[in-house]
Scaffold this motif. Structure first.
Motif, PDB file in Angstrom:
ATOM      1  N   ASP A   1       0.840  -1.209   0.000  1.00  0.00           N
ATOM      2  CA  ASP A   1       0.000   0.000   0.000  1.00  0.00           C
ATOM      3  C   ASP A   1       0.875   1.260   0.000  1.00  0.00           C
ATOM      4  O   ASP A   1       0.526   2.267  -0.602  1.00  0.00           O
ATOM      5  CB  ASP A   1      -1.009  -0.005   1.163  1.00  0.00           C
ATOM      6  N   TRP A   2       2.030   1.166   0.645  1.00  0.00           N
ATOM      7  CA  TRP A   2       2.954   2.317   0.614  1.00  0.00           C
ATOM      8  C   TRP A   2       3.450   2.533  -0.817  1.00  0.00           C
ATOM      9  O   TRP A   2       3.469   3.660  -1.312  1.00  0.00           O
ATOM     10  CB  TRP A   2       4.137   2.060   1.566  1.00  0.00           C
ATOM     11  N   LEU A   3       3.819   1.436  -1.467  1.00  0.00           N
ATOM     12  CA  LEU A   3       4.280   1.532  -2.860  1.00  0.00           C
ATOM     13  C   LEU A   3       3.201   2.161  -3.740  1.00  0.00           C
ATOM     14  O   LEU A   3       3.474   3.057  -4.537  1.00  0.00           O
ATOM     15  CB  LEU A   3       4.646   0.142  -3.407  1.00  0.00           C
ATOM     16  N   SER A   4       1.973   1.696  -3.566  1.00  0.00           N
ATOM     17  CA  SER A   4       0.875   2.218  -4.395  1.00  0.00           C
ATOM     18  C   SER A   4       0.706   3.720  -4.188  1.00  0.00           C
ATOM     19  O   SER A   4       0.498   4.471  -5.134  1.00  0.00           O
ATOM     20  CB  SER A   4      -0.447   1.536  -4.043  1.00  0.00           C
ATOM     21  N   ARG A   5       0.792   4.127  -2.934  1.00  0.00           N
ATOM     22  CA  ARG A   5       0.627   5.566  -2.649  1.00  0.00           C
ATOM     23  C   ARG A   5       1.740   6.390  -3.289  1.00  0.00           C
ATOM     24  O   ARG A   5       1.504   7.443  -3.871  1.00  0.00           O
ATOM     25  CB  ARG A   5       0.620   5.799  -1.135  1.00  0.00           C
ATOM     26  N   GLN A   6       2.980   5.890  -3.178  1.00  0.00           N
ATOM     27  CA  GLN A   6       4.106   6.624  -3.776  1.00  0.00           C
ATOM     28  C   GLN A   6       3.970   6.685  -5.296  1.00  0.00           C
ATOM     29  O   GLN A   6       4.267   7.689  -5.921  1.00  0.00           O
ATOM     30  CB  GLN A   6       5.441   5.958  -3.422  1.00  0.00           C
ATOM     31  N   LEU A   7       3.520   5.575  -5.882  1.00  0.00           N
ATOM     32  CA  LEU A   7       3.340   5.563  -7.338  1.00  0.00           C
ATOM     33  C   LEU A   7       2.287   6.590  -7.742  1.00  0.00           C
ATOM     34  O   LEU A   7       2.456   7.306  -8.728  1.00  0.00           O
ATOM     35  CB  LEU A   7       2.925   4.168  -7.819  1.00  0.00           C
ATOM     36  N   ALA A   8       1.216   6.666  -6.945  1.00  0.00           N
ATOM     37  CA  ALA A   8       0.158   7.630  -7.256  1.00  0.00           C
ATOM     38  C   ALA A   8       0.724   9.046  -7.223  1.00  0.00           C
ATOM     39  O   ALA A   8       0.397   9.890  -8.063  1.00  0.00           O
ATOM     40  CB  ALA A   8      -0.996   7.491  -6.253  1.00  0.00           C
ATOM     41  N   ARG A   9       1.607   9.297  -6.259  1.00  0.00           N
ATOM     42  CA  ARG A   9       2.224  10.633  -6.189  1.00  0.00           C
ATOM     43  C   ARG A   9       3.110  10.891  -7.396  1.00  0.00           C
ATOM     44  O   ARG A   9       3.114  11.982  -7.955  1.00  0.00           O
ATOM     45  CB  ARG A   9       3.052  10.756  -4.912  1.00  0.00           C
ATOM     46  N   ALA A  10       3.868   9.873  -7.796  1.00  0.00           N
ATOM     47  CA  ALA A  10       4.747  10.036  -8.958  1.00  0.00           C
ATOM     48  C   ALA A  10       3.922  10.300 -10.214  1.00  0.00           C
ATOM     49  O   ALA A  10       4.274  11.136 -11.045  1.00  0.00           O
ATOM     50  CB  ALA A  10       5.618   8.789  -9.131  1.00  0.00           C
ATOM     51  N   VAL A  11       2.809   9.586 -10.338  1.00  0.00           N
ATOM     52  CA  VAL A  11       1.950   9.766 -11.520  1.00  0.00           C
ATOM     53  C   VAL A  11       1.472  11.212 -11.619  1.00  0.00           C
ATOM     54  O   VAL A  11       1.441  11.812 -12.690  1.00  0.00           O
ATOM     55  CB  VAL A  11       0.735   8.801 -11.457  1.00  0.00           C
ATOM     56  N   ALA A  12       1.153  11.791 -10.462  1.00  0.00           N
ATOM     57  CA  ALA A  12       0.583  13.138 -10.467  1.00  0.00           C
ATOM     58  C   ALA A  12       1.654  14.241 -10.525  1.00  0.00           C
ATOM     59  O   ALA A  12       1.333  15.413 -10.540  1.00  0.00           O
ATOM     60  CB  ALA A  12      -0.266  13.319  -9.213  1.00  0.00           C
ATOM     61  N   ASP A  13       2.918  13.836 -10.532  1.00  0.00           N
ATOM     62  CA  ASP A  13       4.010  14.801 -10.377  1.00  0.00           C
ATOM     63  C   ASP A  13       4.797  14.908 -11.681  1.00  0.00           C
ATOM     64  O   ASP A  13       5.252  13.900 -12.213  1.00  0.00           O
ATOM     65  CB  ASP A  13       4.913  14.302  -9.239  1.00  0.00           C
ATOM     66  N   HIS A  14       4.982  16.129 -12.191  1.00  0.00           N
ATOM     67  CA  HIS A  14       5.752  16.226 -13.435  1.00  0.00           C
ATOM     68  C   HIS A  14       7.228  15.892 -13.184  1.00  0.00           C
ATOM     69  O   HIS A  14       7.967  15.622 -14.111  1.00  0.00           O
ATOM     70  CB  HIS A  14       5.590  17.603 -14.075  1.00  0.00           C
ATOM     71  N   ARG A  15       7.664  15.878 -11.920  1.00  0.00           N
ATOM     72  CA  ARG A  15       9.040  15.467 -11.610  1.00  0.00           C
ATOM     73  C   ARG A  15       9.111  13.971 -11.288  1.00  0.00           C
ATOM     74  O   ARG A  15      10.143  13.461 -10.854  1.00  0.00           O
ATOM     75  CB  ARG A  15       9.584  16.267 -10.436  1.00  0.00           C
ATOM     76  N   LEU A  16       8.004  13.281 -11.485  1.00  0.00           N
ATOM     77  CA  LEU A  16       7.940  11.832 -11.293  1.00  0.00           C
ATOM     78  C   LEU A  16       8.384  11.412  -9.891  1.00  0.00           C
ATOM     79  O   LEU A  16       8.997  10.365  -9.701  1.00  0.00           O
ATOM     80  CB  LEU A  16       8.820  11.119 -12.338  1.00  0.00           C
ATOM     81  N   GLY A  17       8.086  12.254  -8.929  1.00  0.00           N
ATOM     82  CA  GLY A  17       8.376  11.903  -7.546  1.00  0.00           C
ATOM     83  C   GLY A  17       9.784  12.248  -7.088  1.00  0.00           C
ATOM     84  O   GLY A  17      10.148  11.965  -5.948  1.00  0.00           O
ATOM     85  N   VAL A  18      10.575  12.857  -7.971  1.00  0.00           N
ATOM     86  CA  VAL A  18      11.936  13.226  -7.559  1.00  0.00           C
ATOM     87  C   VAL A  18      11.875  14.575  -6.836  1.00  0.00           C
ATOM     88  O   VAL A  18      11.453  15.566  -7.425  1.00  0.00           O
ATOM     89  CB  VAL A  18      12.887  13.341  -8.772  1.00  0.00           C
ATOM     90  N   PRO A  19      12.266  14.621  -5.566  1.00  0.00           N
ATOM     91  CA  PRO A  19      12.155  15.879  -4.827  1.00  0.00           C
ATOM     92  C   PRO A  19      13.188  16.916  -5.292  1.00  0.00           C
ATOM     93  O   PRO A  19      14.246  16.541  -5.794  1.00  0.00           O
ATOM     94  CB  PRO A  19      12.448  15.476  -3.376  1.00  0.00           C
ATOM     95  N   THR A  20      12.871  18.190  -5.150  1.00  0.00           N
ATOM     96  CA  THR A  20      13.905  19.215  -5.407  1.00  0.00           C
ATOM     97  C   THR A  20      14.698  19.407  -4.125  1.00  0.00           C
ATOM     98  O   THR A  20      14.182  19.253  -3.036  1.00  0.00           O
ATOM     99  CB  THR A  20      13.317  20.602  -5.769  1.00  0.00           C
ATOM    100  N   LEU A  21      15.951  19.793  -4.315  1.00  0.00           N
ATOM    101  CA  LEU A  21      16.853  19.880  -3.180  1.00  0.00           C
ATOM    102  C   LEU A  21      16.523  21.027  -2.246  1.00  0.00           C
ATOM    103  O   LEU A  21      16.096  22.089  -2.681  1.00  0.00           O
ATOM    104  CB  LEU A  21      18.249  20.168  -3.720  1.00  0.00           C
ATOM    105  N   ALA A  22      16.805  20.791  -0.991  1.00  0.00           N
ATOM    106  CA  ALA A  22      16.636  21.870  -0.035  1.00  0.00           C
ATOM    107  C   ALA A  22      17.855  22.806  -0.080  1.00  0.00           C
ATOM    108  O   ALA A  22      17.746  23.999   0.160  1.00  0.00           O
ATOM    109  CB  ALA A  22      16.483  21.286   1.363  1.00  0.00           C
ATOM    110  N   ASP A  23      19.026  22.259  -0.391  1.00  0.00           N
ATOM    111  CA  ASP A  23      20.249  23.075  -0.362  1.00  0.00           C
ATOM    112  C   ASP A  23      21.017  23.012  -1.684  1.00  0.00           C
ATOM    113  O   ASP A  23      22.038  22.356  -1.788  1.00  0.00           O
ATOM    114  CB  ASP A  23      21.160  22.619   0.791  1.00  0.00           C
ATOM    115  N   PRO A  24      20.498  23.712  -2.709  1.00  0.00           N
ATOM    116  CA  PRO A  24      21.172  23.672  -4.018  1.00  0.00           C
ATOM    117  C   PRO A  24      22.548  24.329  -3.969  1.00  0.00           C
ATOM    118  O   PRO A  24      22.787  25.240  -3.181  1.00  0.00           O
ATOM    119  CB  PRO A  24      20.229  24.472  -4.923  1.00  0.00           C
TER     120      PRO A  24
END
Ligand code: ARG
Length: 660
Positions: free
Chosen positions: A91-114
């Motif tokens: 169920d955790w995997l499914s939730r993360q996949l759903a987030r990736a689907v809805a995200d144009h960055r495919l679930g890859v977070p942007t950095l806090a400290d570029p």
């Protein structure tokens, strides 16, 4: 959020009670080798047990008692000597996949400290045609720039063109003495390239002649022969005795050295023979016997602002650049800045003065040198005759970049033969006060031909980059046509589409073949391998992408509606689950690329992903799935796979095609 970073966060909370710096232990959390035992595995209990004097299994059991993975993993298990195995909850995997689907960055977070990165790559010497060696710096640098940028860093790309070096002295000399005016008018770049090669050949001839006269090579060979003979004698090999392993190794090495020296001599002799067998060339060589000193004189005149040489340089440069620009365009490469060596000419005297004033550089034998700690040879920054060097320009470049862009890191994507130069350069940069800046020589190996030697054509020239691109595209064209002709419902591509696909596929194959190598190794160039439909190639990846697109076309799927449908992704079969885990590893792969500036971490990931997708596709009907929900769920997995492949390739500077 990747599974790995989530695991690290959870484990850190537990480990912090046991050790002060858990980072190194957290690095020991890896993906499991066998899915039956779990998805990830923490291997630090053995190391930590030793350090704390506790049995690893007991320690591991204690750690998992305190570990909070509720809602994320099944209860962890300790196995073997103390491995902690973790299985992520579906169920955790499914939730993360759903987030990736809805995200144009495919679930890859942007950095806090570029950070701010400068990437120095490509940087060809423009007075001679680009060759296969330039592909490495160009594509590796571009892939790093794209990946760092995607992760959220500030990236400044700067093409430090060699537009001011000895090669210009060479073409100026060539132009003065050998130009074919008509040819120059018609195709200036081609004529300049001819002049460059001619001058190079004459210079090599004179130098080679001298070498032969001095007999250095022959003497070295004779010495090596004597040494080898003595060793063989001592080992009893001359009497038919079989030498032991160690001696055999020594003999093998000596034989190898000797063979190499002989090959070098032969190469030299061939070079000389090539000139001597051509009466016109021979006459030129005799007439221009002082060419070795005359060419540097032209370069020096240019550098000191001689009017006529400056005029020629200004005339030559645009044609040289136009040629290179055409290649960049085909390769889809763009730079933020192109500040070549010539840009720094006016800053060289000042940087030398500054380094002397600060006591970093000093006079030695009339020249100006820097003696950096840990280096036996000093770095020369001004010759006795007043000429500045490659290193001087690089120091002025560092000063300029620091003042203009204030970077946190500077990456130099340059081949491994320059590693001494960069070691010294970075040591001097630290003396200049840039102690907190990361300077990195992102070095790479050589492109080899099938014979294991640097890739050359039959005539002995290194292969021009443009010819290489043309050949790759030509061969890709054949594959594309075969593939299209073999489609069960008949060909679907028009001749124009075929040509476009061939260009994309051919260039992609070339880039990917390079990027998929561990950059520090040499690799063997092979069109067949790089264009293979199966294996770790761009063609395979592009094909996987196009296949998904064709499923969507066949099923008349409305992609936007599918993504917006909020269908729960079902992971009931091992193949679906394995694909899901791999999809969620995308950001982990990007972190690996950046950790060591290795794009092959991304190609390896994409290959694994494409393989998992293949397995899924074989085992799980998509359009003909049993229920509507399952069909939607599987279509979402297909779509996310295609998007991840497309994004991954894009970060490598590679385009996909919708049909192939
Ligand atoms: N033009 C040089 C060459 O072809 C490479 C320059 C690399 N960059 C630098 N800042 N030194 O060897």
């Amino acid at each position: 959020m990747s599974i790995l970073s989530e695991l690290k966060i959870r484990f850190r909370q537990t480990l912090i009670d046991l050790v002060e710096e858990p980072e190194e232990l957290l690095e020991m959390i890896r993906r499991g080798q066998d899915p039956r035992f779990g998805d990830y595995q923490a291997n630090f209990a053995m190391t930590l047990g030793k350090r704390l004097g506790r049995p690893p299994r007991e320690l591991a059991a204690d750690i998992i008692k305190h570990l909070d993975v509720a809602g994320f993993c099944d209860p962890p298990k300790v196995e073997g000597p103390g491995f902690i195995n973790l299985r992520v909850r579906d169920d955790w995997l499914s939730r993360q996949l759903a987030r990736a689907v809805a995200d144009h960055r495919l679930g890859v977070p942007t950095l806090a400290d570029p950070r701010t990165y400068i990437i120095d790559y490509s940087a060809p010497n423009v007075a001679k045609p680009m060759h296969v060696g330039h592909i490495r710096s160009t594509v590796i640098g571009d892939a790093l720039a794209r990946t760092l940028r995607f992760l959220g860093h500030d990236v400044i790309t700067d093409n430090h063109l060699g537009d001011w070096g000895t090669q210009f002295g060479m073409i100026i000399y060539g132009y003065r003495h050998f130009v074919d005016k008509k040819a120059y008018k018609k195709t200036p770049v081609k004529e300049l390239a001819r002049l460059y090669r001619l001058v190079r050949q004459l210079m090599d001839y004179i130098e080679g002649k001298r070498q032969l006269v001095l007999g250095g090579l022959e003497k070295a060979i004779a010495e090596q022969e004597t040494r080898l003979e003595a060793q063989r004698e001592a080992a009893g090999a001359t009497r038919g005795k079989k030498p032991n392993k160690k001696t055999a190794k020594v003999l093998g090495r000596l034989e190898g050295d000797l063979e190499q020296a002989r090959a070098e001599l032969e190469k030299l002799q061939n070079k000389l023979a090539a000139v001597e067998s051509d009466p016109v060339l021979l006459k030129l060589a005799e007439k221009h016997s002082d060419i070795e000193s005359a060419v540097p004189r032209e370069t020096a005149k240019l550098h000191s602002g001689d009017r006529q040489n400056m005029k020629l340089w200004r005339e030559f440069l645009p044609s040289c650049l136009k040629d290179i620009q055409r290649i960049y365009k085909r390769l889809d490469i763009e730079f933020d800045h192109t500040l070549g060596e010539s840009f720094y000419n006016g800053r060289l005297a000042a940087i030398v003065q500054e380094l002397r004033d600060k006591g970093i550089a000093r006079q030695s034998d009339g020249a100006i040198c820097i003696f950096a700690e840990g280096h036996d040879v000093p770095m020369l920054i001004r010759k006795r005759d007043g000429a500045f060097l490659y290193a001087t320009t690089d120091l002025a470049t560092i000063r300029y970049r620091m003042e203009t862009w204030r970077p946190d890191a500077v990456l130099y994507v340059v081949d491994h033969r320059q590693s001494l130069h960069f070691d010294q350069l970075f040591a001097v940069a630290r003396l200049m006060g840039y102690k907190d800046v990361e300077f990195e020589h992102v070095s790479f190996g050589t492109v080899l031909g099938a014979d294991g030697r640097p890739f050359k054509t039959r005539s002995g020239d290194t292969v021009g980059l443009e010819n290489l691109l043309n050949e790759a595209v030509l061969r890709a064209g054949a594959t594309v046509c075969d593939n299209d002709d073999a489609k069960p419902t008949g060909p679907e591509l028009s001749p124009k589409q075929r040509a476009q696909v061939a260009e994309t596929v051919g260039i992609a194959a070339l880039k990917y073949a390079d990027l998929s190598q561990n950059r520090t190794s040499d690799y063997v160039f092979s069109y067949d391998k790089m264009l293979a439909m199966n294996g770790n190639t761009a063609t395979y990846m592009q094909y996987a992408y196009a296949r998904v697109r064709s499923i969507f076309a066949r099923g008349n799927v409305d992609v936007d509606a599918l993504r917006a449908s909020a269908t729960r992704i079902l992971l009931d079969t091992p193949a679906e689950r394995a694909l899901a885990i791999e999809l969620l590893r995308f950001s982990e792969a990007l972190d690996l690329v950046v950790a060591d500036y290795r794009p092959n971490q991304l190609t390896a990931y994409l290959f694994e992903l494409a393989n998992r997708y293949s397995a899924f596709f074989e085992q799980c009907p998509v359009l003909k799935a049993e229920t509507d929900q399952l069909r939607q769920s599987r279509l979402l997995l297909c779509d996310l796979t295609a998007r991840t492949i497309r994004k991954g390739l894009e970060l490598l500077g590679i385009n996909v095609v919708e049909k192939m």
